[in-house]
Design an enzyme around this catalytic site. Structure first.
Site, short mmCIF file in Angstrom:
data_model
loop_
_atom_site.label_atom_id
_atom_site.label_comp_id
_atom_site.label_asym_id
_atom_site.label_seq_id
_atom_site.Cartn_x
_atom_site.Cartn_y
_atom_site.Cartn_z
N ARG A 114 0.82 -1.20 0.00
CA ARG A 114 0.00 0.00 0.00
C ARG A 114 0.86 1.27 0.00
O ARG A 114 1.75 1.42 0.83
CB ARG A 114 -0.94 0.01 1.20
CG ARG A 114 -1.83 -1.22 1.20
CD ARG A 114 -2.99 -1.10 2.14
NE ARG A 114 -3.84 -2.29 2.04
CZ ARG A 114 -5.09 -2.35 2.44
NH1 ARG A 114 -5.65 -1.30 2.98
NH2 ARG A 114 -5.79 -3.45 2.30
N SER A 279 -18.83 -1.22 2.36
CA SER A 279 -18.15 -0.03 1.85
C SER A 279 -17.42 -0.20 0.54
O SER A 279 -17.22 0.77 -0.18
CB SER A 279 -17.17 0.49 2.91
OG SER A 279 -16.18 -0.49 3.18
N LYS A 352 -17.07 9.54 9.45
CA LYS A 352 -17.34 9.53 8.01
C LYS A 352 -18.37 10.61 7.68
O LYS A 352 -18.02 11.77 7.56
CB LYS A 352 -17.76 8.11 7.58
CG LYS A 352 -16.59 7.14 7.71
CD LYS A 352 -16.92 5.74 7.27
CE LYS A 352 -15.68 4.86 7.21
NZ LYS A 352 -14.96 4.73 8.48
#
Length: 564
Positions: A114, A279, A352
């Protein structure tokens, strides 16, 4: 080459000359390239370790005869100077750094390593941000601040004033020094939002899920947990920590869940753990059907509404509220007969759609009190700072009243999905606000993300394994109310350019291969959005409401009057 700025900007021929040339004075037995590596703050350290290991090997024979003598009768002296420690005779010290490098190499080989981009959100200009170079502006298309609440003046202003009054930190755990009136007020607001008796705030929803599932299952004798196969990592971790038997049912497959519930007596304690909005795919859980199964087979329900709170329902309580939209609009509080009342435990996030940080659970008063009393993830963690709690409280209260942001986000999502469908750019079909664009290859997905950032000034992070299965890598796009039609047009053009430039697979290409991740599946049913046309149209004239800020002298967001 991509990581090192020296290698990336130096021609290959020059590197060859440096490697074959004479060494510098500081390193007479090495090439000039090695000399430069020695001067590098990263490579220099690595070479120093290598030199140390070589020296150690050359002196190993002399060290092999050394012995460490300890007199057991000599009392230890805590304040005495420490002597140089020596490895135990005849044993080799474990090479920790080599092990770290091997594990990282695995990630590089399978393309799951990543890379974190330097993205700095600009509050007054969001969804604009700057990179490491403050003059380089980009448009963010993958933020989980779905409604732009992180820049809402009502939220930010409340946090500023609370910071001035109460300071930066909470001072400790809730048990010792951090239980403030603000925490209690936020928990009361969240309990009301979800039609529950009580709520409990955690440092994050990852911690909330882990702590609650692990504690609850451990306290229910013989408990069995039924978990959706695509549940979030926090839920999986909580199940593992509970050490309770788990049964995994196929994603969103109610028939498979029922078949597995039938193997256990009704008297066996059971938890069905699932999500409302998943998600990475945008799919939506079958909440009503699962609640019915729970009643029939003696289970309790654990619903993760992390990606739905603030986004759905007339007050933003999530998908469970949205399923009975009209009933909850007419009678917003508990006892109105909606499915929201039937769920036993709801977890959500403040980080969020609410734009701040933190997580929570909402359930019966006795369950919440038990988790508060037993869960290490709650008991031994410093509580959220007062300013964060105040901002979260302001955001929850604001979105209970204002539907403007929810409506605009849904409109922008519909627009983007429609434009991509016209161009056959493959979007994983779903009824939610998530726009997952299927690439299907880790390296190509990273290339697409890099190209969007460097060539088109658009930031969309690549999603790869283990977040999604191998072969289903994707660009996860999340429109916000702040994305303009011009921004959407620029994104669509950029994606169309990439698909042509790199020969990515279009929707028809996936269909020719039998489909993947719901894309190109033959005879698939059309997906209807959770927000219906009627709901959106009915909310547009009523979507602008009063801004109830927790403190005085805080301006409402642009276009939203703060009238009395």
């Amino acid at each position: 080459m991509k990581t090192c700025p020296f290698l990336s900007r130096t021609p290959v021929q020059s590197l060859r000359q440096l490697a074959s040339g004479n060494g510098a004075a500081a390193c007479p037995n090495a090439s000039a390239l090695m000399s430069k590596a020695t001067a590098c703050p990263v490579m220099g350290k690595a070479l120093g370790v290598r030199q140390h290991h070589t020296t150690s090997a050359n002196t190993q024979s002399s060290e092999a005869t050394a012995t460490v003598s300890v007199d057991p009768t000599t009392p230890s002296t805590p304040n005495a100077p420490m002597k140089s420690a020596m490895p135990v005779t005849g044993q080799t010290v474990f090479d920790y750094e080599s092990q770290y490098a091997q594990e990282l190499e695995k990630k590089h080989r399978d393309r799951s390593y990543r890379y974190f981009n330097n993205i700095n959100r600009l509050a007054k200009e969001f969804p604009a941000a700057h990179t490491g170079d403050v003059s380089n502006r980009v448009t963010v298309w993958c933020s989980n601040d779905y409604l732009g609440q992180g820049r809402n003046p009502c939220v930010v202003g409340t946090m500023k004033q609370t910071l001035d009054r109460y300071g930066a930190g909470a001072g400790g755990t809730r048990n010792i020094a951090g239980n403030a009136d603000l925490h209690l007020r936020l928990e009361s607001e969240l309990a009301d939002l979800h039609h529950k008796e009580a709520a409990l705030v955690f440092s994050s929803c990852y911690v909330a899920n882990d702590a609650t599932l692990s504690t609850l299952a451990a306290k229910l004798p013989g408990c069995v947990i039924f978990s959706d196969s695509l549940n979030h990592a926090s839920m999986i971790q909580g199940i593992r920590h509970s050490r309770a038997p788990k049964v995994i049912f196929k994603h969103n497959d109610v028939a498979d869940l029922e078949a597995k519930l039938q193997h256990y007596p009704v008297s066996t304690p059971k938890i069905i753990a699932f999500e409302s909005v998943y998600s990475m795919s945008g799919t939506v859980g079958h909440i009503r059907e699962i609640c019915q199964l729970a009643k029939q087979y003696g289970a309790i329900t654990f619903l993760d509404e992390v990606h739905a709170v603030g986004m759905y329902g007339p007050r933003g309580a999530g998908v469970a509220e949205h399923l009975d939209y009209e009933a909850n609009l007419a009678a917003p509080h508990a006892g109105n007969g909606s499915v929201l009342d039937e769920i036993d435990i709801i977890t959500g996030t403040l980080g969020k759609a609410y734009g701040v940080v933190g997580g929570y659970i909402a359930a019966s008063a006795s369950l919440v009190d038990m988790i508060r009393s037993y869960a290490p993830g709650f008991i031994f963690t410093t509580s959220l700072p007062p300013s964060v709690v105040a901002g979260s409280l302001a955001s929850v209260q604001y979105l209970k009243l204002s539907s403007k942001e929810r409506v605009m986000q849904q409109i922008n999502t519909r627009l983007l999905k429609a434009r991509l469908a016209e161009l056959q750019i493959p979007v994983v079909p779903n009824p939610s606000h998530i726009v997952p664009v299927l690439v299907g290859d880790a390296e190509l997905c990273k290339r697409a993300s890099d190209s969007l950032l460097t060539d088109h000034e658009i930031y969309v992070q690549a999603i790869n394994y283990p977040t999604v299965p191998r072969g289903e890598e994707r660009l996860r796009i999340t429109p916000t109310p702040g994305h303009t039609p011009d921004m959407t047009q620029k994104l669509v053009v950029a994606l169309a350019t990439l698909w042509k430039q790199y020969k990515f697979k279009y929707t028809q290409d996936w269909a020719n291969e039998g489909g993947k991740a719901g894309v190109g599946v033959e005879n698939a049913e059309a997906v209807k959005p959770l927000w219906t046309d009627h709901q959106l149209l009915s909310e547009i004239p009523n979507g602008i409401h009063q801004c109830h800020c927790e403190t005085q002298n805080v301006s409402a967001p642009a276009g939203i009057p703060a009238t009395a």
